[in-house]
Enzyme design. Structure first.
Site, PDB file in Angstrom:
ATOM      1  N   ARG A 199       0.861  -1.176   0.000  1.00  0.00           N
ATOM      2  CA  ARG A 199       0.000   0.000   0.000  1.00  0.00           C
ATOM      3  C   ARG A 199       0.901   1.230   0.000  1.00  0.00           C
ATOM      4  O   ARG A 199       2.031   1.188   0.491  1.00  0.00           O
ATOM      5  CB  ARG A 199      -0.902   0.019   1.230  1.00  0.00           C
ATOM      6  CG  ARG A 199      -1.830  -1.182   1.373  1.00  0.00           C
ATOM      7  CD  ARG A 199      -2.641  -1.071   2.650  1.00  0.00           C
ATOM      8  NE  ARG A 199      -3.585  -2.172   2.817  1.00  0.00           N
ATOM      9  CZ  ARG A 199      -3.334  -3.290   3.488  1.00  0.00           C
ATOM     10  NH1 ARG A 199      -2.151  -3.452   4.075  1.00  0.00           N
ATOM     11  NH2 ARG A 199      -4.244  -4.243   3.594  1.00  0.00           N
ATOM     12  N   LYS A 248      -2.274  -2.615   8.055  1.00  0.00           N
ATOM     13  CA  LYS A 248      -3.452  -2.073   8.731  1.00  0.00           C
ATOM     14  C   LYS A 248      -3.652  -2.771  10.073  1.00  0.00           C
ATOM     15  O   LYS A 248      -3.381  -3.967  10.218  1.00  0.00           O
ATOM     16  CB  LYS A 248      -4.697  -2.270   7.862  1.00  0.00           C
ATOM     17  CG  LYS A 248      -4.755  -1.341   6.646  1.00  0.00           C
ATOM     18  CD  LYS A 248      -6.078  -1.489   5.930  1.00  0.00           C
ATOM     19  CE  LYS A 248      -6.222  -0.480   4.798  1.00  0.00           C
ATOM     20  NZ  LYS A 248      -7.513  -0.603   4.102  1.00  0.00           N
ATOM     21  N   HIS A 252      -2.070   2.233  -6.143  1.00  0.00           N
ATOM     22  CA  HIS A 252      -2.862   1.030  -5.889  1.00  0.00           C
ATOM     23  C   HIS A 252      -2.988   0.175  -7.145  1.00  0.00           C
ATOM     24  O   HIS A 252      -3.200  -1.041  -7.049  1.00  0.00           O
ATOM     25  CB  HIS A 252      -4.246   1.414  -5.362  1.00  0.00           C
ATOM     26  CG  HIS A 252      -4.746   0.501  -4.285  1.00  0.00           C
ATOM     27  ND1 HIS A 252      -4.131   0.383  -3.060  1.00  0.00           N
ATOM     28  CD2 HIS A 252      -5.790  -0.373  -4.265  1.00  0.00           C
ATOM     29  CE1 HIS A 252      -4.791  -0.501  -2.313  1.00  0.00           C
ATOM     30  NE2 HIS A 252      -5.789  -0.967  -3.026  1.00  0.00           N
ATOM     31  N   ARG A 258      -0.296  -2.269  -7.050  1.00  0.00           N
ATOM     32  CA  ARG A 258      -0.620  -3.316  -6.075  1.00  0.00           C
ATOM     33  C   ARG A 258      -1.595  -4.327  -6.685  1.00  0.00           C
ATOM     34  O   ARG A 258      -1.422  -5.535  -6.531  1.00  0.00           O
ATOM     35  CB  ARG A 258      -1.209  -2.666  -4.825  1.00  0.00           C
ATOM     36  CG  ARG A 258      -1.666  -3.623  -3.729  1.00  0.00           C
ATOM     37  CD  ARG A 258      -2.022  -2.790  -2.491  1.00  0.00           C
ATOM     38  NE  ARG A 258      -2.900  -3.462  -1.559  1.00  0.00           N
ATOM     39  CZ  ARG A 258      -2.485  -4.248  -0.563  1.00  0.00           C
ATOM     40  NH1 ARG A 258      -1.185  -4.471  -0.406  1.00  0.00           N
ATOM     41  NH2 ARG A 258      -3.351  -4.802   0.279  1.00  0.00           N
ATOM     42  N   HIS A 284      -4.260  -8.814   3.542  1.00  0.00           N
ATOM     43  CA  HIS A 284      -5.715  -8.763   3.681  1.00  0.00           C
ATOM     44  C   HIS A 284      -6.137  -9.593   4.889  1.00  0.00           C
ATOM     45  O   HIS A 284      -5.702 -10.740   5.045  1.00  0.00           O
ATOM     46  CB  HIS A 284      -6.412  -9.316   2.433  1.00  0.00           C
ATOM     47  CG  HIS A 284      -6.344  -8.399   1.261  1.00  0.00           C
ATOM     48  ND1 HIS A 284      -6.561  -8.825  -0.033  1.00  0.00           N
ATOM     49  CD2 HIS A 284      -6.091  -7.065   1.174  1.00  0.00           C
ATOM     50  CE1 HIS A 284      -6.453  -7.798  -0.865  1.00  0.00           C
ATOM     51  NE2 HIS A 284      -6.168  -6.720  -0.152  1.00  0.00           N
ATOM     52  N   TYR A 301      -9.611 -10.774  -7.174  1.00  0.00           N
ATOM     53  CA  TYR A 301      -8.663 -11.075  -8.235  1.00  0.00           C
ATOM     54  C   TYR A 301      -9.069 -12.304  -9.033  1.00  0.00           C
ATOM     55  O   TYR A 301      -8.636 -12.476 -10.174  1.00  0.00           O
ATOM     56  CB  TYR A 301      -7.258 -11.231  -7.646  1.00  0.00           C
ATOM     57  CG  TYR A 301      -6.791  -9.933  -7.037  1.00  0.00           C
ATOM     58  CD1 TYR A 301      -6.409  -8.871  -7.852  1.00  0.00           C
ATOM     59  CD2 TYR A 301      -6.797  -9.741  -5.670  1.00  0.00           C
ATOM     60  CE1 TYR A 301      -6.036  -7.657  -7.309  1.00  0.00           C
ATOM     61  CE2 TYR A 301      -6.410  -8.528  -5.116  1.00  0.00           C
ATOM     62  CZ  TYR A 301      -6.043  -7.489  -5.947  1.00  0.00           C
ATOM     63  OH  TYR A 301      -5.687  -6.286  -5.398  1.00  0.00           O
TER      64      TYR A 301
END
Length: 313
Positions: free
Chosen positions: A158, A182, A254, A257, A280, A289
């Site tokens: 990110r 995150k 992004h 990414r 994630h 994806y």
């Protein structure tokens, strides 16, 4: 604003959210409190009703704010009232019955490998050919920007993770980096030899010629003034690289990414491995994806199937 300040502290200390997420949540709650004319009245905040919140969300829709933005604002508002419940400031959650708007499935923009190669080449610096490195600031910026693009695409970071990357998190000898993602969750991300070489050359080259400001001594990517790179600066670097090689897609950090994950899937990587690389929390986030790959598979079928060949010739 006492409740809002306490809420921000709770987001940081109890939930461990990033500074960007905390800023967005607090801004959304402040928008609600301002609209209800109780931003400066902590007692009034505790008297907000479900009808008040519903009316506010309806106003957002009437103003033309899209479903994705509405969902993000609703997330912050729901979190705020959960906090008030935990603090026993309210006995009923006025946002408990709010339903998030349907945002639909939006497939991310994906670059081809050739397009990524063109973007990295547009920096004017080639890690395999040091004669491409020019003297002075322009050469140093080319070396830095090439390393930024290689790390974004080669590691799937990110943009906030790239900007916060520290020298202590990078292990060039063993080709991996430790990323603080995150929710303060760490993950190990391996680097290819090519990505590691571009990063190593920047750290030992252009970065040594920049004097870091106080507090940025350990930050990997620095501006020419010695400050940590901002998200906006990285966005412009990526956008300018795309424009320089004639890519007409909407390209952002992004996008690199997304391209990283899609190319891994096309190369045979399993979804669980991609989930771990991207950081994630839920496999459901990574499953988008599969849709990207299915879209490309459909195009191949339409191009190659005998029932369609006659139409394409």
């Amino acid at each position: 604003m006492a409740w809002l300040k306490k809420y921000e502290g709770w987001l940081q200390l109890e939930r461990g959210l990033s500074a960007n997420t905390r800023l967005a949540y607090c801004a959304d709650v402040k928008r609600l409190l301002t609209a209800l004319d109780c931003a400066d009245d902590d007692a009034a905040v505790c008297r907000i009703t479900a009808d008040d919140v519903q009316a506010f969300m309806a106003d957002l829709h009437d103003l033309g704010i899209g479903p994705t933005s509405q969902a993000r604002i609703m997330s912050g508002i729901k979190s705020f009232f959960r906090f008030l419940m935990l603090e026993r400031a309210i006995t009923t959650d006025p946002a408990a019955l709010l339903e998030s708007p349907r945002t639909g499935l939006h497939l991310p923009e994906v670059l081809t490998v050739d397009e990524v190669d063109s973007m990295t080449a547009s920096t004017g610096y080639d890690p395999d050919d040091l004669t491409t490195l020019t003297d002075g600031r322009s050469g140093d910026l080319a070396q830095r920007n090439r390393a930024i693009l290689e790390v974004l695409y080669g590691c799937g970071l990110r943009v906030s993770e790239l900007c916060d990357l520290q020298l202590s998190q990078v292990n060039l000898d063993n080709r991996f980096m430790i990323i603080n993602g995150k929710g303060s969750k760490q993950r190990m991300v391996p680097m290819s030899d090519f990505t590691a070489r571009a990063l190593d050359q920047y750290i030992k080259g252009a970065r040594t010629r920049v004097r870091p400001v106080r507090g940025a001594e350990g930050t990997v990517f620095l501006s020419h003034r010695g400050k940590p790179m901002s998200r906006v600066m990285v966005f412009y670097i990526v956008r300018d690289a795309a424009e320089a090689c004639g890519i007409r897609k909407r390209v952002s950090p992004h996008t690199l990414r997304h391209s990283f994950a899609t190319h891994l899937l096309e190369g045979g990587a399993n979804l669980r491995a991609i989930q771990m690389m991207l950081g994630h929390e839920s496999i459901a986030t990574t499953e988008i994806y599969l849709h990207v790959d299915s879209t490309r598979l459909r195009d191949e079928i339409l191009r190659c199937h005998p029932r369609n060949k006659s139409k394409n010739q």
